[in-house]
Write a protein that holds these residues in place. Structure first.
Motif, short mmCIF file in Angstrom:
data_model
loop_
_atom_site.label_atom_id
_atom_site.label_comp_id
_atom_site.label_asym_id
_atom_site.label_seq_id
_atom_site.Cartn_x
_atom_site.Cartn_y
_atom_site.Cartn_z
N PHE A 1 1.48 1.31 10.62
CA PHE A 1 2.78 1.51 9.98
C PHE A 1 2.90 1.04 8.53
CE2 PHE A 1 3.93 0.92 14.55
CZ PHE A 1 4.37 2.23 14.79
N LEU A 2 2.10 0.05 8.08
CA LEU A 2 2.44 -0.66 6.84
C LEU A 2 1.72 -0.12 5.61
CD1 LEU A 2 2.65 -4.36 8.07
CD2 LEU A 2 4.43 -2.59 8.01
N GLY A 3 2.42 -0.13 4.49
CA GLY A 3 1.90 0.29 3.20
C GLY A 3 2.95 0.02 2.14
N ASP A 4 2.81 0.64 1.00
CA ASP A 4 3.78 0.49 -0.09
C ASP A 4 5.08 1.16 0.33
OD1 ASP A 4 5.29 0.60 -2.43
OD2 ASP A 4 3.59 1.09 -3.70
N PRO A 5 6.21 0.41 0.37
CA PRO A 5 7.46 1.00 0.83
C PRO A 5 7.97 2.14 -0.04
CG PRO A 5 7.83 -1.20 -0.06
CD PRO A 5 6.35 -1.02 0.06
N GLU A 6 7.58 2.15 -1.33
CA GLU A 6 8.03 3.25 -2.19
C GLU A 6 7.40 4.58 -1.78
OE1 GLU A 6 7.75 2.54 -6.34
OE2 GLU A 6 8.72 0.58 -6.24
N PHE A 7 6.28 4.52 -1.08
CA PHE A 7 5.60 5.72 -0.63
C PHE A 7 5.74 5.91 0.89
CE2 PHE A 7 3.86 4.84 -4.70
CZ PHE A 7 3.42 6.04 -5.23
N ASN A 8 6.31 4.92 1.56
CA ASN A 8 6.48 4.96 3.01
C ASN A 8 7.90 4.49 3.36
OD1 ASN A 8 3.48 5.37 4.01
ND2 ASN A 8 3.40 3.75 2.47
N PRO A 9 8.90 5.28 2.99
CA PRO A 9 10.29 4.82 3.15
C PRO A 9 10.75 4.68 4.59
CG PRO A 9 10.23 7.14 2.49
CD PRO A 9 8.82 6.63 2.39
N ASN B 1 -1.54 3.72 3.83
CA ASN B 1 -2.26 2.99 2.78
C ASN B 1 -3.35 3.84 2.14
OD1 ASN B 1 -2.71 0.57 1.23
ND2 ASN B 1 -4.51 0.16 2.49
N GLN B 2 -3.17 5.14 2.09
CA GLN B 2 -4.10 6.00 1.35
C GLN B 2 -3.73 6.01 -0.13
OE1 GLN B 2 -4.18 9.83 3.30
NE2 GLN B 2 -4.99 8.97 5.22
N ILE B 3 -4.72 6.28 -0.98
CA ILE B 3 -4.54 6.18 -2.44
C ILE B 3 -3.57 7.24 -2.96
CG2 ILE B 3 -5.73 6.26 -4.67
CD1 ILE B 3 -8.32 5.54 -3.15
N ARG C 1 1.03 0.82 -4.65
CA ARG C 1 0.48 -0.52 -4.47
C ARG C 1 -0.29 -0.55 -3.15
NH1 ARG C 1 3.71 -3.92 -8.14
NH2 ARG C 1 5.73 -2.94 -8.49
N MET C 2 -1.47 -1.12 -3.17
CA MET C 2 -2.31 -1.19 -1.98
C MET C 2 -1.82 -2.26 -1.02
SD MET C 2 -3.41 -2.64 -4.93
CE MET C 2 -4.44 -1.40 -5.68
N LEU C 3 -2.03 -2.02 0.28
CA LEU C 3 -1.64 -2.97 1.31
C LEU C 3 -2.43 -4.27 1.14
CD1 LEU C 3 0.15 -3.21 3.88
CD2 LEU C 3 -1.87 -2.50 5.20
#
Length: 568
Positions: free
Chosen positions: A324-332, A438-440, A445-447
């Motif tokens: 589930f986790l990654g940069d919130p701006e890309f994973n709202p 968490n893909q580029i 921002r990277m996890l």
């Protein structure tokens, strides 16, 4: 005149410190302020700033810049991290200065034609560097909550870079490595070899003139002294000459972010942690929510049953981290409310069998690659006279980052791009994660596993803790909290206590090789756990504020042989 007055004060302040050598299981006690970091010069500088009237934010910034000089394996201005702040009479806040992917980054930028990572390019080249965030984050924290003048906080680092400090064994070993690879790493050799082009020896004095100049620009112009002007030009020029992709536009567009911390609770204590892209806050709170359903004190510290239950909590939190986790701006749509809830923890706890290991589901994963998250991070814990607290973790990723110094700028680059999921879609039983969050992507921002944490009691800072250690950071911080709250250890014993780690995949509990009974491990194996060993885990830096006496107790992990808790 400013510099002369500052250095005279610092010299007098350091002479007046109640200085204690870190004594393993014996905490350092103080009544007015405490700084704990991975290098004694950083801790000493931070406490001197507190004595000047600075607050916890000021001291953490001065310590961080000092470590950028004295601890180049992890301290940095070429990397990024997270700062958690709990004022004594106000709500906590946090600063996210994790690196970002450059504008030219792509999802498959590190892959060869065979779909595999090419020549370790996501760790050992200029291409592996994310846009640095440390200077922006420290400057934003100071602008929002600092007390002393910015220049005062940067100056001690400038003086250490300009005048030098004593080389210690780890730095001498790195210098020897640089000497052996000086043709390939010419810009690094210009900094980490002596004037004769030879490796430094332990006890030599190392001077870093280019770094002093870069820090001087930061002192004089704030964040713009790094993200614009000469330093930015040096970075762009170096990137062009070494096939990197960071540009002046990337630097100028970089922004750190003030964010709301995550909040949880555990046995009457408040838990304050970092939100994504740090995975630490989410995972620590999720694990504590699960473990709150067990009487760990009754089972006993390092009993087979305690280790089993804690490992099962680790397994579940790390599975959620990957999914589930990654940069919130890309994973709202990250389900943070669910992951942090007590009801979700009850559902997870219901799946734990008391004397039987679960199985991490790896049936659909291909065994090809191992995603590696470096253990070379550094942490700073600070409490000032008023009780304001800072927990700050930052990193270059691998030890000494990608080992590449920006020519003419004097600082090492991070290789944080390696923290992205480099092979989209590939998740395997050895620990490679390829999930979407968490893909580029450009600007992403990277996890991270960095887990700066503050535990509160009656809404006052009680325990300030953090650690390096890659993915083990999360579980090191968890165990220090459990050691204090459940097992009632003082801060030094809680930190020194041997640690263990489970991260879902690979499906194995790893133990520090010196700290656990073979009988206990045999019982865990009978439960169905696979086990392994590691030489050490984490280098935690922590402070406890006694709620009755108000005294501060600090400890620097003896696994960090240059670390120091300093108070006054």
């Amino acid at each position: 005149m400013f510099k002369i007055k500052l250095m005279l004060f610092l010299c007098l302040a350091l002479q007046q410190l109640d200085f204690y050598g870190q004594s393993g299981r014996i905490p350092v006690e103080a009544s007015n302020g405490m700084v704990v970091s991975s290098h004694y010069l950083g801790s000493e500088t931070g406490v001197a700033i507190l004595q000047m009237g600075g607050n916890a934010i000021d001291a953490s910034i001065a310590t961080a810049f000092t470590l950028a000089v004295t601890l180049p394996s992890a301290g940095n201005i070429g990397g990024g991290g997270f700062l958690l702040y709990k004022p004594v009479n106000a709500e906590s806040t946090a600063f996210n200065f994790r690196e970002k992917a450059p504008e030219k980054a792509t999802k498959t930028m590190f892959l060869g034609e065979d779909g595999k990572v090419k020549d370790n390019s996501n760790h050992e080249t200029s291409l592996s560097a994310g846009v640095p965030g440390t200077v922006a984050g420290l400057y934003q924290a100071h602008s929002n909550a600092g007390k002393l003048d910015w220049a005062t906080l940067v100056q001690p680092a400038i003086d250490l870079a300009k005048n030098g400090f004593a080389v210690y064994p780890d730095l001498a070993r790195f210098s020897r490595w640089v000497y052996e690879n000086k043709e390939e790493y010419a810009s690094t050799a210009a900094v980490f070899l002596n004037d004769e082009g030879e490796a430094y020896s332990t006890g030599d004095t190392i001077v870093q003139k280019d770094l002093a100049a870069s820090l001087t620009r930061i002192r004089d112009y704030g964040a713009e002294g790094f993200y614009k002007g000469k330093t930015a030009q040096l970075i762009e020029d170096f990137m062009r000459s070494t096939n990197g992709i960071i540009t002046k536009k990337d630097l100028e567009n970089y922004e750190s972010a003030e964010v709301q911390p995550l909040r949880g609770s555990y046995r009457g204590y408040g838990i304050i942690g970092m939100p994504p892209p740090s995975s630490g806050g989410t995972a620590v709170i999720e694990m504590l929510n699960i473990l709150e359903n067990y009487d760990l004190q009754e089972y006993g510290l390092h009993s087979a049953q305690s280790i089993h239950l804690i490992s099962e909590a680790m397994r579940r939190a790390f599975a959620d981290r990957a999914q589930f986790l990654g940069d919130p701006e890309f994973n709202p749509e990250m389900p943070l409310d669910t992951l942090l809830s007590k009801s979700y923890a009850h559902r997870l706890q219901a799946s734990v069998i008391e004397k039987q290991a679960s199985v991490s589901d790896s049936s659909n994963f291909n065994k090809k690659h191992l995603q590696y998250e470096s253990e070379e991070t550094t942490h700073i814990s600070v409490v000032d006279k008023e009780g304001n607290a800072v927990s700050l973790t930052y990193t270059l990723e691998h030890s000494y980052g990608n080992r590449i110094v920006v020519e003419g700028a004097g600082f090492l680059l991070n290789n944080e791009m390696g923290d992205f999921n480099a092979i989209p879609g590939l998740t395997n039983s050895e620990g490679r994660i390829g999930t979407v969050p968490n893909q580029i992507a450009p600007g992403k921002r990277m996890l991270s596993s960095m887990s700066p944490t503050i535990v509160t009691l009656n809404d006052k800072a009680y325990l300030v803790i953090g650690s390096p250690g890659g993915r083990t950071i999360i579980n090191t911080v968890l165990q220090v909290i459990l050691n204090v709250v459940d097992y009632e250890l003082d801060i030094a014993k809680a930190i020194e206590s041997p640690k263990f780690h489970h991260q879902w995949l690979p499906d194995v509990i790893t133990f520090e090789e010196w700290g656990f009974s073979p009988d206990t491990i045999a019982i865990l194996k009978s439960y169905g756990h696979e086990t392994g060993t590691r030489s050490s885990q984490g280098r935690a830096m922590g402070i406890i504020i006694d709620p009755e006496s108000g005294a501060y107790y600090g400890a620097a992990d003896s696994r960090s042989y240059m670390g120091q808790a300093v108070g006054y």
